[in-house]
Design an enzyme around this catalytic site. Structure first.
Site, PDB file in Angstrom:
ATOM      1  N   ASN A  46       0.862  -1.190   0.000  1.00  0.00           N
ATOM      2  CA  ASN A  46       0.000   0.000   0.000  1.00  0.00           C
ATOM      3  C   ASN A  46       0.894   1.234   0.000  1.00  0.00           C
ATOM      4  O   ASN A  46       2.115   1.108   0.152  1.00  0.00           O
ATOM      5  CB  ASN A  46      -0.945  -0.037   1.214  1.00  0.00           C
ATOM      6  CG  ASN A  46      -0.173   0.005   2.519  1.00  0.00           C
ATOM      7  OD1 ASN A  46       0.528   0.965   2.812  1.00  0.00           O
ATOM      8  ND2 ASN A  46      -0.258  -1.074   3.290  1.00  0.00           N
ATOM      9  N   LYS A  87      -9.774  -4.474  19.488  1.00  0.00           N
ATOM     10  CA  LYS A  87      -8.317  -4.696  19.557  1.00  0.00           C
ATOM     11  C   LYS A  87      -7.758  -4.330  20.932  1.00  0.00           C
ATOM     12  O   LYS A  87      -6.548  -4.296  21.117  1.00  0.00           O
ATOM     13  CB  LYS A  87      -7.600  -3.875  18.471  1.00  0.00           C
ATOM     14  CG  LYS A  87      -8.208  -3.993  17.085  1.00  0.00           C
ATOM     15  CD  LYS A  87      -7.461  -4.971  16.211  1.00  0.00           C
ATOM     16  CE  LYS A  87      -8.311  -5.382  15.033  1.00  0.00           C
ATOM     17  NZ  LYS A  87      -7.732  -5.295  13.755  1.00  0.00           N
ATOM     18  N   PHE A 144      -4.027   3.005  14.770  1.00  0.00           N
ATOM     19  CA  PHE A 144      -4.474   3.971  13.767  1.00  0.00           C
ATOM     20  C   PHE A 144      -5.580   3.314  12.946  1.00  0.00           C
ATOM     21  O   PHE A 144      -5.505   2.111  12.682  1.00  0.00           O
ATOM     22  CB  PHE A 144      -3.318   4.381  12.840  1.00  0.00           C
ATOM     23  CG  PHE A 144      -2.402   5.401  13.470  1.00  0.00           C
ATOM     24  CD1 PHE A 144      -1.602   5.056  14.556  1.00  0.00           C
ATOM     25  CD2 PHE A 144      -2.340   6.691  12.985  1.00  0.00           C
ATOM     26  CE1 PHE A 144      -0.772   5.990  15.150  1.00  0.00           C
ATOM     27  CE2 PHE A 144      -1.511   7.641  13.569  1.00  0.00           C
ATOM     28  CZ  PHE A 144      -0.726   7.283  14.654  1.00  0.00           C
ATOM     29  N   LYS A 198     -13.138  -0.749  16.348  1.00  0.00           N
ATOM     30  CA  LYS A 198     -11.767  -1.257  16.290  1.00  0.00           C
ATOM     31  C   LYS A 198     -11.066  -1.061  17.644  1.00  0.00           C
ATOM     32  O   LYS A 198     -10.356  -1.942  18.122  1.00  0.00           O
ATOM     33  CB  LYS A 198     -10.998  -0.525  15.169  1.00  0.00           C
ATOM     34  CG  LYS A 198      -9.597  -1.055  14.928  1.00  0.00           C
ATOM     35  CD  LYS A 198      -8.983  -0.480  13.646  1.00  0.00           C
ATOM     36  CE  LYS A 198      -7.537  -0.921  13.480  1.00  0.00           C
ATOM     37  NZ  LYS A 198      -6.907  -0.406  12.277  1.00  0.00           N
ATOM     38  N   ASP A 233      -2.782  -6.553   4.979  1.00  0.00           N
ATOM     39  CA  ASP A 233      -3.697  -7.472   5.676  1.00  0.00           C
ATOM     40  C   ASP A 233      -3.746  -8.838   5.011  1.00  0.00           C
ATOM     41  O   ASP A 233      -4.254  -9.797   5.576  1.00  0.00           O
ATOM     42  CB  ASP A 233      -5.116  -6.893   5.692  1.00  0.00           C
ATOM     43  CG  ASP A 233      -5.188  -5.638   6.542  1.00  0.00           C
ATOM     44  OD1 ASP A 233      -4.391  -5.536   7.486  1.00  0.00           O
ATOM     45  OD2 ASP A 233      -6.025  -4.760   6.251  1.00  0.00           O
ATOM     46  N   LYS A 262       9.868 -15.506 -11.638  1.00  0.00           N
ATOM     47  CA  LYS A 262       8.947 -14.418 -12.013  1.00  0.00           C
ATOM     48  C   LYS A 262       7.787 -15.013 -12.810  1.00  0.00           C
ATOM     49  O   LYS A 262       8.017 -15.741 -13.780  1.00  0.00           O
ATOM     50  CB  LYS A 262       9.713 -13.394 -12.868  1.00  0.00           C
ATOM     51  CG  LYS A 262       8.860 -12.244 -13.304  1.00  0.00           C
ATOM     52  CD  LYS A 262       9.598 -11.282 -14.194  1.00  0.00           C
ATOM     53  CE  LYS A 262       8.625 -10.288 -14.761  1.00  0.00           C
ATOM     54  NZ  LYS A 262       8.892  -9.933 -16.116  1.00  0.00           N
TER      55      LYS A 262
END
Ligand SMILES: Cc1cc2nc3c(=O)[nH]c(=O)nc-3n(C[C@H](O)[C@H](O)[C@H](O)COP(=O)(O)O)c2cc1C
Length: 408
Positions: free
Chosen positions: A210, A341, A323, A337, A279, A289
């Site tokens: 990301n 958590k 975060f 969350k 995730d 490859k």
């Protein structure tokens, strides 16, 4: 910000942003500081010593060897006099000179003779700023303990657009104040920060990831360090240099980040999970490859370890900050969350809002703590936000029941 009793040398070098240093001197004076301005010969071409003399109410020094002979060694008495030196603007040339240890004018000689904090506010064209030599000089000087105020991104005086514009006077004055008055409310605490993204390999050359750059996590680590904490910074791939003084652990995959966090967890008081780990990871990683084909490719993904959840389960008395990147039902999702958590504080942001999210210098965050307090913050630099997050954290204290400690 009260600067009464503080003695500051403002060094002005030869860049267009020199006009902003007049505002900085004015601001220091207004707040009670004593200011001496030293200018390089080129600095004095951009703004007149007369202007700086009037604003600082002190003689401006531009010459190493003044025509009128003086008794004593001026650069040494100046270095003894000041509490801090601010070089604003700091040219590429001046930064290079200091890194090389050169002392060929009054300002560089005083900087080299100085034993307390020197703060640079670099200002230059984006191509100059991004030049590897300049970046290397900044990195090396940071490691020696010199402080740098990151320039902003925007229209530059040369007409280019990019990073290199000197930070605004207000921000510079605030940073100098913080440097002169370091808050030590995290002294004796061990803080672990994770930052940036993780990369999950697909084959020999490709990966899943990301756009997280690590800016927020690195700012959190720098803030904790400046407040007296011992800091371990665990980072995925990034172009950023770690703040000098942190213990730096470089990782690549989510599992590596988990293992490093688990290890650092044992002795930590506060854990700030600012990274954006992947995730998911491909179920099968090809060693070669994967060939390009006409019919495309289907990948089967498996979930990666949930670092936050695993640490949350075992956190005991530790304080855990997470975060949340949410694009819809933001506050409700973040609260969910926080609970699931077992966090003490969650920093919510929506990357779809202008000035927030990945890669930007600023962020717009909402802080939600386990006591239900919600603090909506306006757009601010990530460095400032890091300060606000720790401020909020300190108000939570050790209230509330905590689950017993186990090992993640
Ligand atoms: C109009 C003009 C603007 C300049 N602006 C900058 C600047 O913003 N940053 C920079 O590093 N150099 C800038 N330079 C180049 C420096 O002035 C030059 O490198 C000089 O040698 C710096 O001297 P000093 O570091 O001793 O002050 C500029 C030069 C000119 C002519």
């Amino acid at each position: 910000m009260d600067f009464s009793g503080k003695k500051i040398i403002v060094g002005v070098t030869g860049g267009i942003a020199a006009y902003k240093s007049a505002e900085i001197v004015r601001s220091f004076k207004k707040r009670g500081a004593e200011v001496r301005v030293l200018m390089t010969a080129n600095g004095a071409k951009f703004i007149t010593p007369l202007t700086m003399e009037t604003l600082s109410e002190n003689e401006v020094i531009t010459e190493m060897f003044p025509e009128k002979r003086m008794v004593g060694i001026r650069h040494i008495s100046l270095a003894d006099w000041a509490d801090l030196i601010l070089v604003a603007p700091a040219t590429a040339n001046f930064i290079a000179k200091v890194r090389a240890g050169l002392a060929d004018d009054i300002l560089s000689t005083v900087v080299i003779s100085f034993t307390r904090k020197v703060v640079f506010a670099p200002a230059m064209n984006v191509h100059m700023y991004e030049n590897s030599i300049v970046q290397d000089n900044i990195r090396e000087l940071s490691e020696f303990g010199y402080e740098f105020i990151e320039p902003g991104v925007g229209d530059l005086a040369c007409g280019d657009l990019g990073k290199g514009r000197m930070a605004e006077p207000e921000e510079i004055v605030e940073r100098v104040w913080k440097t002169l008055n370091p808050r030590q409310d995290l002294k004796g605490k061990k803080v672990v920060v994770t930052a940036s993204r993780t990369e999950e390999p697909i084959d020999a050359v490709r990966f899943l990831s990301n756009p997280s750059t690590g800016k927020m996590g690195f700012s959190m680590a720098a803030e904790a360090l400046s407040r007296g904490a011992k800091v371990t910074l665990i980072s995925g791939p990034t172009d950023l240099s770690p703040p000098s003084g942190v213990s730096f652990v470089r990782v690549k995959t989510t599992n590596e980040m988990f293992e490093a966090s688990r290890k650092a967890f044992k002795s930590a008081d506060i854990l700030v999970m600012a990274a954006a780990p992947s995730d998911f990871a491909p179920k099968v990683v090809r060693k070669d490859k994967i060939k390009k084909t006409e019919e495309g490719l289907q990948l089967t993904l498996r979930p990666t370890v949930d670092i936050l959840k695993e640490l949350g389960k075992a956190k005991g008395k530790r304080i855990l900050v997470g975060f949340a990147v949410e694009t819809d039902n933001e506050v409700a999702n973040a609260k969910k969350k926080l609970k699931s958590k077992n966090l003490d504080l969650i920093v919510l942001n929506n990357p779809l809002r202008a000035g927030a999210g990945f890669g930007t210098d600023t962020n717009i965050a909402t802080l939600i703590d386990r006591g239900g307090k919600v603090e909506k913050l306006s757009k601010m630099k990530k460095g400032e936000l890091a300060g606000r997050i720790f401020d909020h954290l300190m108000t939570i204290g050790r209230k509330g029941k905590r689950r017993p400690e186990t090992q993640p």
